[in-house]
Design a protein around this motif. Structure first.
Motif, PDB file in Angstrom:
ATOM      1  N   GLY A  67      58.382  10.945-135.315  1.00  0.00           N
ATOM      2  CA  GLY A  67      58.298  12.148-135.619  1.00  0.00           C
ATOM      3  C   GLY A  67      59.534  12.745-136.620  1.00  0.00           C
ATOM      4  N   GLY A  68      60.064  11.926-137.583  1.00  0.00           N
ATOM      5  CA  GLY A  68      61.136  12.050-138.253  1.00  0.00           C
ATOM      6  C   GLY A  68      62.244  11.960-137.669  1.00  0.00           C
ATOM      7  N   LEU A  69      62.679  11.669-136.382  1.00  0.00           N
ATOM      8  CA  LEU A  69      63.988  11.327-136.029  1.00  0.00           C
ATOM      9  C   LEU A  69      63.952  10.102-135.126  1.00  0.00           C
ATOM     10  N   GLY A  70      65.236   9.329-134.894  1.00  0.00           N
ATOM     11  CA  GLY A  70      65.520   8.283-134.260  1.00  0.00           C
ATOM     12  C   GLY A  70      65.165   8.578-132.480  1.00  0.00           C
ATOM     13  N   ARG A  71      64.955   7.341-131.964  1.00  0.00           N
ATOM     14  CA  ARG A  71      64.812   7.403-130.695  1.00  0.00           C
ATOM     15  C   ARG A  71      65.873   6.706-130.318  1.00  0.00           C
TER      16      ARG A  71
ATOM     17  N   THR B 147      68.240   9.816-137.594  1.00  0.00           N
ATOM     18  CA  THR B 147      68.163   8.279-137.966  1.00  0.00           C
ATOM     19  C   THR B 147      69.381   7.932-138.604  1.00  0.00           C
ATOM     20  N   GLU B 148      69.778   8.457-139.353  1.00  0.00           N
ATOM     21  CA  GLU B 148      70.951   8.082-140.225  1.00  0.00           C
ATOM     22  C   GLU B 148      72.203   7.703-139.340  1.00  0.00           C
ATOM     23  N   ILE B 149      72.207   8.393-138.047  1.00  0.00           N
ATOM     24  CA  ILE B 149      73.567   7.861-137.539  1.00  0.00           C
ATOM     25  C   ILE B 149      73.386   6.836-136.911  1.00  0.00           C
ATOM     26  N   SER B 150      72.271   5.888-137.025  1.00  0.00           N
ATOM     27  CA  SER B 150      72.185   4.525-136.347  1.00  0.00           C
ATOM     28  C   SER B 150      72.963   3.399-137.570  1.00  0.00           C
ATOM     29  N   GLU B 151      73.116   4.096-138.896  1.00  0.00           N
ATOM     30  CA  GLU B 151      73.950   3.222-139.676  1.00  0.00           C
ATOM     31  C   GLU B 151      75.208   3.153-139.302  1.00  0.00           C
ATOM     32  N   LYS B 152      75.823   4.113-138.479  1.00  0.00           N
ATOM     33  CA  LYS B 152      77.241   4.009-137.908  1.00  0.00           C
ATOM     34  C   LYS B 152      77.366   3.303-136.694  1.00  0.00           C
ATOM     35  N   MET B 153      76.373   2.707-136.128  1.00  0.00           N
ATOM     36  CA  MET B 153      76.305   1.931-134.989  1.00  0.00           C
ATOM     37  C   MET B 153      76.326   0.527-135.522  1.00  0.00           C
ATOM     38  N   GLU B 154      77.068  -0.338-134.846  1.00  0.00           N
ATOM     39  CA  GLU B 154      77.239  -1.790-134.857  1.00  0.00           C
ATOM     40  C   GLU B 154      76.111  -2.569-134.382  1.00  0.00           C
ATOM     41  N   LEU B 155      75.593  -3.458-134.875  1.00  0.00           N
ATOM     42  CA  LEU B 155      74.415  -4.466-134.296  1.00  0.00           C
ATOM     43  C   LEU B 155      75.064  -5.136-133.063  1.00  0.00           C
TER      44      LEU B 155
END
Length: 712
Positions: free
Chosen positions: A670-674, A697-705
């Motif tokens: 729906g346009g957002l990250g889960r 969703t873009e804040i996931s790029e600030k999270m490390e794998l």
């Protein structure tokens, strides 16, 4: 003493301990209180939770490390010294603010002439700089997989006899009952060439309609078989398939027959439904047959259908639509499935499979003891050993999954030791395009189970399984049903206090100049006092200017910090209870004076408490604060939490049994990250799902794998 997920963190007095291991294999023994892995040191620690209303030793009042000068300046501007007769307190706070300005000047001069290194080696988060990333989750999965996706990985599950000999695709039954025209008798035939050339009838029935368990059951079975044979001959066929006669006796034969069950009904010329006696009620006969787990695939996979009551001679053909009206009680779901398989109303593959799973999960199986009602499709029936039903000897616990797998392109080989949960994971891994288990991880069910928390039959956000686009991959399942996933982006959630957040505001020459002026107040005042004896007029002028600057410095200081925040050090900060936006801003950035840009926003659709604004601009309504406060004073009291995200400047209220300490990015919808919020179980090296939020969703790029993690 057993610690349930619903318990709040408390200090245990019993001499019960848990031993966990860090990534280097070093053991650590501790009590049963809730723990977390420090993102800076990797050490397992007691979880200290800041709370609106603290209770217990491991809950503390809300505190922060925000710049004290900002907080003091905001307080001086928002509190009049005349109102409420607080003039003496106001003067005292103002003097404290001026002394902080003086200390800043002294520190600057000291750094210019004699730089001092105050590096902190304590492992605490005290350094103020923007790394661009959230604090990572540094503990990976440690253990062995019960069943792995890759054949290169070791799997600890027991491979039953003959399991590896089962072909990938079997397009014909292993055994048929065929009438020998020479001897005029029915014989069991296992010859492959004969079976391929023989047209046969597949029999669908319910066990209680054929025989009653007890001393006479063998006689009743024989009588039922004779009725079947007579009916087959009346339909001009000389072969049939009936599980009473065609399912093998050895484990390997049973596994193969179960594996190719779907092919039996696909390959049959006719599927004959043998119902009970109509004298007991036709409606009851159809209802009983329709509640059996295998009747759904038997009917949908058949090319032609007909039925017969045991006390009648007539064999009547029927269509899938007629069958749905007669036998199926959950009309909406099952009618949609029937429409899809008849070609009237095609469904997307994943939607069709999801509806099939929902329909099959409602039905009873042979694993249920006689007289036990089929369990409802509730989450607490999955993976919860304390609520498991009595299993008959020789029955497959995962029979529902084996009935469902006939509709999938790739099937799994049956295993008597596995339950529905682990079998469903294996089926999902075998059919990677569907990624059912991965999609379930991102869903927030109405009830999260104590074990197998990844499983979901519904979603509070009203999303369907096919709406989820997973960003993770299942690597395998553990012996206790925990899902091991790869490709996670994760972040740690801070609970002990509000850290000092490094942030940047919009560029402004005016704010930069005005922000520098307060630091000139003390030098101006000191210089004025120093030259007072030499130049009285000049000394008085500089002294007055310095005093005026000290008086107005709080307003100047606040104005210099008042720009819109364009970037901030990413933090996820948790608070037990419901906190207002104003209070969060004061703890993060020292607050904001009237007319300044807001620093935090409510989510419009990110949590179960979200209420969107209905104006021209998208945003979250302030009414969700009242909604969450009301919930925190009702049945959910003590289980409402606030999550603050500094990267997107957004606040979320959510329900949870325990404070989650890890946030995992699992998918999109729906346009957002889960984002899955999890608590940690260091003793068994697993994470437990507490809630799911819909975040940008873009804040996931600030999270490390991170490496593999287990959700159990």
């Amino acid at each position: 003493m057993r610690l349930w997920p619903g318990q709040l963190p408390v200090t245990q007095n019993e001499a019960v301990t848990i031993t966990c291991y860090d990534d280097l294999g070093n053991p650590k023994t501790h009590g049963l209180e809730q723990r977390y892995v420090s993102p800076t040191t990797g050490i397992c620690r007691k979880l200290v939770v800041q709370a609106v209303s603290p209770s217990g030793k491991l809950e503390v009042p809300i505190s922060n490390h925000t710049n004290q000068a900002s907080k003091i300046a905001i307080w001086l501007l928002t509190n009049s010294p005349i109102r409420g007769w607080i003039i003496f307190k106001w003067i005292g706070v103002w003097l404290l603010f001026t002394l902080k300005l003086l200390w800043s000047v002294i520190w600057l001069l000291a750094q210019l002439f004699a730089p001092i290194d105050l590096a902190d080696d304590t492992g605490e988060d005290t350094d103020l700089y923007n790394t661009g990333y959230y604090k990572p989750y540094v503990r990976g999965f440690q253990g062995q997989l019960w069943a792995a996706r890759s054949p290169m990985e070791h799997s600890s599950r027991i491979i039953e006899e003959g399991e590896m000999d089962i072909p990938t695709h079997t397009l014909y039954p292993r055994v048929l009952i065929i009438r020998d025209p020479i001897c005029n008798e029915w014989v069991s035939c296992a010859d492959r060439d004969t079976i391929i050339r023989t047209k046969f009838i597949a029999i669908s029935y319910r066990a209680v309609d054929a025989f009653t368990r007890g001393p006479d059951q063998e006689v009743e079975k024989a009588q039922f078989i004779e009725e079947v044979r007579a009916t087959v001959l009346e339909q001009k066929y000389d072969a049939y398939w009936l599980d009473l006669e065609c399912v093998g006796d050895t484990p390997s034969e049973k596994n193969r027959d179960l594996y190719c069950m779907a092919d039996v009904y696909r390959g049959a010329a006719i599927t004959l439904i043998m119902l009970g006696k109509s004298a007991s009620g036709e409606k009851e006969c159809w209802k009983g047959w329709g509640e059996r787990v295998w009747t759904m695939p038997e009917a949908l996979l058949s090319s032609r259908l007909c039925y017969k009551f045991r006390d009648r001679e007539t064999v009547t053909p029927l269509s899938l639509f007629e069958l749905a009206n007669l036998a199926y009680t959950n009309y909406d779901i099952e009618q949609a499935i029937v429409n899809a398989y008849s070609g009237k109303d095609p469904l997307e593959r994943l939607e069709r499979l999801t509806l099939l799973k929902s329909a099959i999960w409602r039905r009873g199986t042979a694993a249920l003891a006689p007289g036990v009602t089929p369990p409802p499709p509730k989450l607490d029936m999955i993976g919860d050993s304390e609520k498991s039903v009595t299993v008959l000897s020789g029955a497959y616990k995962a029979e529902r999954v084996y009935a469902l797998m006939g509709f999938f392109e790739h099937r799994i080989q049956p295993n008597r030791s596995e339950d529905d949960l682990r079998a469903l994971v294996r089926l999902s891994m075998a059919n990677d395009n569907d990624r059912i288990a991965e999609r379930m991880v991102s869903m927030l069910p109405s009830t999260i189970t104590k074990t197998a928390c990844w499983y979901s039959d519904d979603d509070i956000y009203r999303a369907n399984l096919w709406d989820i686009l997973p960003e993770i991959q299942v690597a395998g399942v553990t012996d206790n049903g925990a899902l091991v996933v790869d490709g996670c982006r994760s972040a740690s959630i801070r609970w002990k206090d509000f850290p000092e957040v490094a942030f940047e505001t919009t560029d402004s020459l005016r704010r930069t100049i005005i922000g520098f002026v307060p630091y000139l107040s003390w030098p101006t005042l000191i210089i004025g006092l120093a030259i007072l004896m030499i130049n009285r007029v000049g000394g008085i002028a500089l002294t007055v200017i310095g005093l005026v600057l000290l008086i107005v410095s709080p307003r100047l200081f606040v104005f210099s910090q008042s720009g819109r925040i364009v970037s901030a050090q990413p933090w996820l900060i948790g608070v037990k209870g419901v906190v207002s936006i104003k209070e969060v801003e004061s703890h993060l950035y020292g607050g904001a004076a009237r007319g300044h840009f807001p620093r935090m926003y409510f989510t419009p659709s990110g949590s179960q408490f979200s209420i969107p604004e209905r104006g021209l601009d998208r945003g979250g309504s302030f009414r969700q604060y009242d909604y969450a406060k009301l919930a925190d004073s009702g049945p959910d009291a003590g289980h409402i939490y606030t999550l603050i995200d500094t990267c997107s400047s957004t606040m979320y209220y959510f329900r949870a049994q325990r404070p989650p300490t890890v946030c995992i990015y699992a998918g999109r919808e729906g346009g957002l990250g889960r984002f899955v919020l999890c608590s940690e179980k260091c003793g068994i090296n697993e994470l437990h799902k507490e809630s799911v939020l819909r975040m940008p969703t873009e804040i996931s790029e600030k999270m490390e794998l991170c490496g593999w993690v287990a959700l159990g």
